[in-house]
Design an enzyme around this catalytic site. Structure first.
Site, PDB file in Angstrom:
ATOM      1  CG  HIS C  64      -1.691  -1.215   1.450  1.00  0.00           C
ATOM      2  ND1 HIS C  64      -2.548  -1.704   0.496  1.00  0.00           N
ATOM      3  CD2 HIS C  64      -1.741  -2.070   2.497  1.00  0.00           C
ATOM      4  CE1 HIS C  64      -3.111  -2.819   0.958  1.00  0.00           C
ATOM      5  NE2 HIS C  64      -2.632  -3.070   2.164  1.00  0.00           N
ATOM      6  CG  HIS C 226      -6.135  -5.794   1.162  1.00  0.00           C
ATOM      7  ND1 HIS C 226      -6.955  -4.851   1.733  1.00  0.00           N
ATOM      8  CD2 HIS C 226      -5.040  -5.872   1.952  1.00  0.00           C
ATOM      9  CE1 HIS C 226      -6.398  -4.407   2.843  1.00  0.00           C
ATOM     10  NE2 HIS C 226      -5.234  -5.005   2.994  1.00  0.00           N
TER      11      HIS C 226
END
Ligand SMILES: Nc1ncnc2c1ncn2[C@@H]1O[C@H](COP(=O)(O)OP(=O)(O)O)[C@@H](O)[C@H]1O
Ligand SMILES: Nc1ncnc2c1ncn2[C@@H]1O[C@H](COP(=O)(O)OP(=O)(O)O)[C@@H](O)[C@H]1O
Ligand SMILES: [Mg+2]
Ligand SMILES: [Mg+2]
Ligand SMILES: [Mg+2]
Ligand SMILES: [Mg+2]
Lengths: 340, 208, 340, 208
Positions: C64, C226
């Protein structure tokens, strides 16, 4: 599997209006920092022209963001001219930018070495000079992937452009003369070398499909920033080997003295995650250490991109005290900011 | 001589070949030549509607060239803009254009391109289509050929020059970055140049 | 053409060592700003622990970036714990981070609402409290794409995480107590809503192939960070329509008072060019203006990403004077920096 | 009772199914369940080699649970770690484990998972494989069945529970974000749970 057959999906309304819409977004996102001239497709420093300061103008095709519009502000560019995606802007835009940022101390054009950019900026400089403005031009050509450049259009301007805009911009902010500011840009170009590798191609909004076709285990070695194919195609390799492919030609050409210090710039071409860029930077610093070269300053991220291309470029700038101090000087732009 | 007609023929022919030109540029350049030239000649067509009918051919060409410079960008904008402006200057104020004046104008155009871009014949650029076209037009005219015959000779020479760029190693423009890999692809700029010469033939040959 | 069949090429040496190698790169790229504990996979503020200051700890799976390691520094996080790609770190790491940043004023855990993150941070807090440390936890759950969240794991924590880390970090830097700092984080979460759209999937280094399969004219609406599929699949549409699909559920849930001011955050999921993100921001500000909502502050770029996923998320935070002042306060991290 | 043997069987079975578990997680989660569980049980196997042979089964399970918590991460780490630690505590110090002690330990494990994760049967989680396995093992033991018979009943129940997750709408974990779209996919955690129960059967049934 033909990559070229694929459609690259994009957030756009109309391919023809991508650039002006994005410029409007920049204006909306950064009020107080910049203002935008939509008619001429210019991003201008909010308080331009700055009286008595040398004005810095750069520009080129769009699709390389944050270059150049995201690098307009205090301590860097006074104006960026945006062309269509991957197409140099026209002289009228560049001349308008030159007029808009002239504070009486002259204007520096920082030009990436591509035929289109060079020819259009040359015409723009003539237009501005006809109006009595003082213009100097520095052409950036740091890409060592271009060989026998004597018999060609010459080396491309890539990563060193970001560094030249930062360092020359700092010199201008300090009150440097047009000759001094241009001198810094030339010095940065002389002391910088770059090399790029692509893992995928990219697609312009107009075409919508990737510019070249790359197999699932192939990479393009020696690419520029316009989705063009590179010098050669290689098999995908571990990151440490790819970094070697990039660093070797850079070091061969730059020949930094052992024990000397460089600014190491790992640049993402747009589609490569930051996780990987930091991994690449780790390889770069390890391999430089093995060569006895120390990393005095560093920059990691997407600064001069090729739309959504997955890939990275490495730029090394041989540092001295002057350049280091100029790098550390305050800068306030959308993409690069510190000290203010 | 109907310069406006020529520009309209260019605009139509290039717009029609837009995607093809862009594909050629994708192979050895940056996939924008089709849109660059289409944008430029559309602007020229538009701009010329603002001139009054009596404007001398030279002035029309200068206006067209300035419009290309102001709207195309890239390498082709300054090069084609300079070409048309130089051609226009060569024609001066004269109301009519005879074949030898036209030959001089076309020669001035190519000279302008070479002066600005420093490309030599064989460098795999628009010059490889333009130079032979201009040369054959001149020799036909000197040999007293009909305008139509001289024009079709020019078109044939341009297309031959265009095809001749395929095996060339690029030494100018983006394609030069590819080195050996530029070999085997037809140059997009030489291709649009051939379209422009063919448009000239169409616009003049059916004048009578 | 099956996207899932494709290989996603990456700059890696070994899938197992991507995270530690990237962490080493962060350490090499930002000396003086952060230090890295490779054993515990922690990015720590260089001068941690800061005496008398509340310590801020966050973390989660990797992939991320720049979240969370790029957000460590003055005025933001004191420590970031990195898990494997898309996998929450373990309590031991989080407890080590908590110990490392405790300056005597207690430690705030900022936790994205995913079962794994919540359970591991809960265990870490118990470990730290057993050692006599004071720990408060704030769970971020701003993703309105998750419906009937009462009967599920609840809303995901996405864009608001970046804002909570910035604003709570500013409060801590000003000397706020643990309760005050936690209060700011809670307030940011309560006043923020987010929604994400993906144009492509992404591939973890371990698997190497895209997580889901998306057709050339399809988009996933309501995705998290995700690489998971979203709530539904839609046909690709013009940017203004996609922005509408994102803004409508946000505004429906946030219900900002007419004439009120928001922080508008257009976040790239990793593979979308900045050119498009600015175009999206332009749509956001236009559509908000139509709704009588004014954009008081803005952020545009890749801050909470999903590897190389092409896509974007929009986060709106309802501003008041306190939050606006905290946003403007100086921050010095690798990814967010101003005022210092 | 050979807890170490059980853990080795788990490690082998999960490593063997790693990609399959990750594929299941890719469909309704984030494609890491296989690597998470493999990493964890490999660490457990390693860790247990450091214990001396005389360590009571309960202690071995507690160590295994702590190791999972410290190495897995994600949702499954705390949940499986808690499960094994609770089972270990239920066994206490005793050197041997009779079937009814084992039933109590397995019950404690499931209770731990439910307490921590708040999932109910039917929520499409590991609980849907574990609960029926534990219940059938208990009822077989209470009915005086052989250990081997009780274990194979447990394995069968776990696999049935695993398959039963396919039509379920997920209410816990990442899969719950998918809402209706979670229906039609087998839950990865229920699948690894079934592997762990089957590993228990293998490790014990061939003890004699
Ligand atoms: N130095 C030069 N001299 C003459 N023609 C050139 C030169 N450089 C490029 N060209 C021509 O321009 C064409 C490319 O034009 P275009 O794609 O519109 O510009 P760009 O290369 O900037 O994208 C080439 O195919 C070539 O024919
Ligand atoms: N609240 C919960 N209670 C019980 N089991 C859960 C819960 N949440 C998730 N799980 C189980 O965990 C599995 C996912 O584990 P894993 O993929 O390793 O973690 P993550 O979801 O964090 O990536 C799911 O398939 C489900 O069986
Ligand atoms: Mg171009
Ligand atoms: Mg081109
Ligand atoms: Mg996970
Ligand atoms: Mg998972």
């Amino acid at each position: 599997m033909s990559v070229a057959a694929q459609v690259v999906k994009k957030f756009i309304n109309d391919p023809e209006t991508v650039v002006p819409e994005a410029l409007a977004g920049i204006a909306a996102a950064h009020p107080g920092l910049v203002r935008v001239d939509l008619e001429n497709q210019l991003v201008l420093r909010a308080d331009a022209p700055v009286r008595g300061k040398v004005g810095l103008v750069s520009g080129g095709g769009s699709g390389h963001e944050p270059l150049h519009g995201g690098l307009v502000g205090v301590g860097m560019l006074d104006a960026a001219c945006a062309g269509a995606v991957f197409t140099s802007p026209v002289p009228d835009q560049m001349a308008a930018a030159t007029r808009a940022v002239d504070g009486g101390a002259g204007v520096l054009h920082i030009v990436k070495n591509y035929t289109g950019d060079v020819l259009n900026f040359r015409m723009a400089a003539e237009l501005a000079e006809d109006e009595g403005l003082r213009v100097e031009s520095v052409v950036i050509d740091d890409d060592v992937a271009v060989q026998d450049s004597l018999y060609t259009a010459g080396r491309r301007g890539v990563g060193a452009t970001v560094l030249a805009e930062k360092l020359a911009g700092a010199r201008a902010e300090q009150g440097g003369t047009l000759a001094e500011v241009a001198g810094v840009a030339r010095k940065v170009n002389e002391q910088s070398r770059s090399f790029g590798v692509a893992l995928t191609s990219c697609a312009t909004p107009a075409s919508g499909t990737p510019i070249f076709d790359l197999g699932p285990d192939e990479i393009e070695v020696g690419v520029g920033i316009h989705g063009e194919p590179g010098r050669r195609r290689e098999k995908l390799a571990p990151a440490n080997e790819i970094v070697g492919m990039m660093l070797d030609p850079i070091l061969e050409d730059l020949k930094p003295a052992g024990g000397s210090s460089v600014l190491a710039f790992v640049n993402g071409l747009g589609g490569t995650p930051l996780l990987e860029l930091y991994l690449v930077f780790n390889e770069v610093s390890k391999q430089l250490a093995e060569q006895g070269v120390s990393v005095g300053r560093s920059l990691v991220g997407n600064y001069i991109t090729s739309l959504e291309m997955a890939g990275a470029s490495i730029t090394l700038l041989a540092l001295d005290d002057e350049l280091t101090a100029l790098w550390d000087a305050p800068v306030k732009t959308a993409a690069l900011r510190w000290g203010v | 001589m109907q310069v406006t007609r020529w520009m309209q023929e260019c605009s139509a022919a290039i717009a029609e070949q837009k995607d093809y030109l862009t594909q050629l540029d994708a192979a050895i350049g940056d996939a924008d030549h089709g849109s660059n030239m289409t944008r430029g000649f559309a602007a020229v067509e538009q701009k010329l509607t603002e001139l009054d009918g009596g404007t001398p051919p030279g002035k029309v060409l200068i206006t067209a060239g300035q419009t290309l410079v102001s709207t195309v960008g890239g390498a082709s904008g300054p090069l084609w803009g300079t070409a048309l402006r130089r051609a226009g200057r060569a024609l001066g104020e004269s109301e009519t254009v005879d074949p030898s004046q036209l030959a001089d104008a076309l020669a001035a155009a190519v000279e302008g391109v070479i002066e600005l871009g420093a490309a030599q014949p064989g460098d795999k650029t628009m010059v490889d289509a333009l130079q032979p076209a201009v040369d054959s037009f001149r020799s036909q005219v000197d040999a007293g050929a009909e305008l139509a015959a001289a024009l079709s000779a020019a078109t044939a020479a341009a297309e031959e020059g265009m095809r001749a760029t395929v095996p060339m190693l690029a030494r100018k423009g983006r394609a030069s970055y590819l080195g050996e890999r530029s070999i085997g692809h037809q140059d997009p700029g030489a291709t649009s140049a051939a379209l422009i010469v063919a448009a000239l033939e169409r616009s003049l040959s059916d004048e009578r």
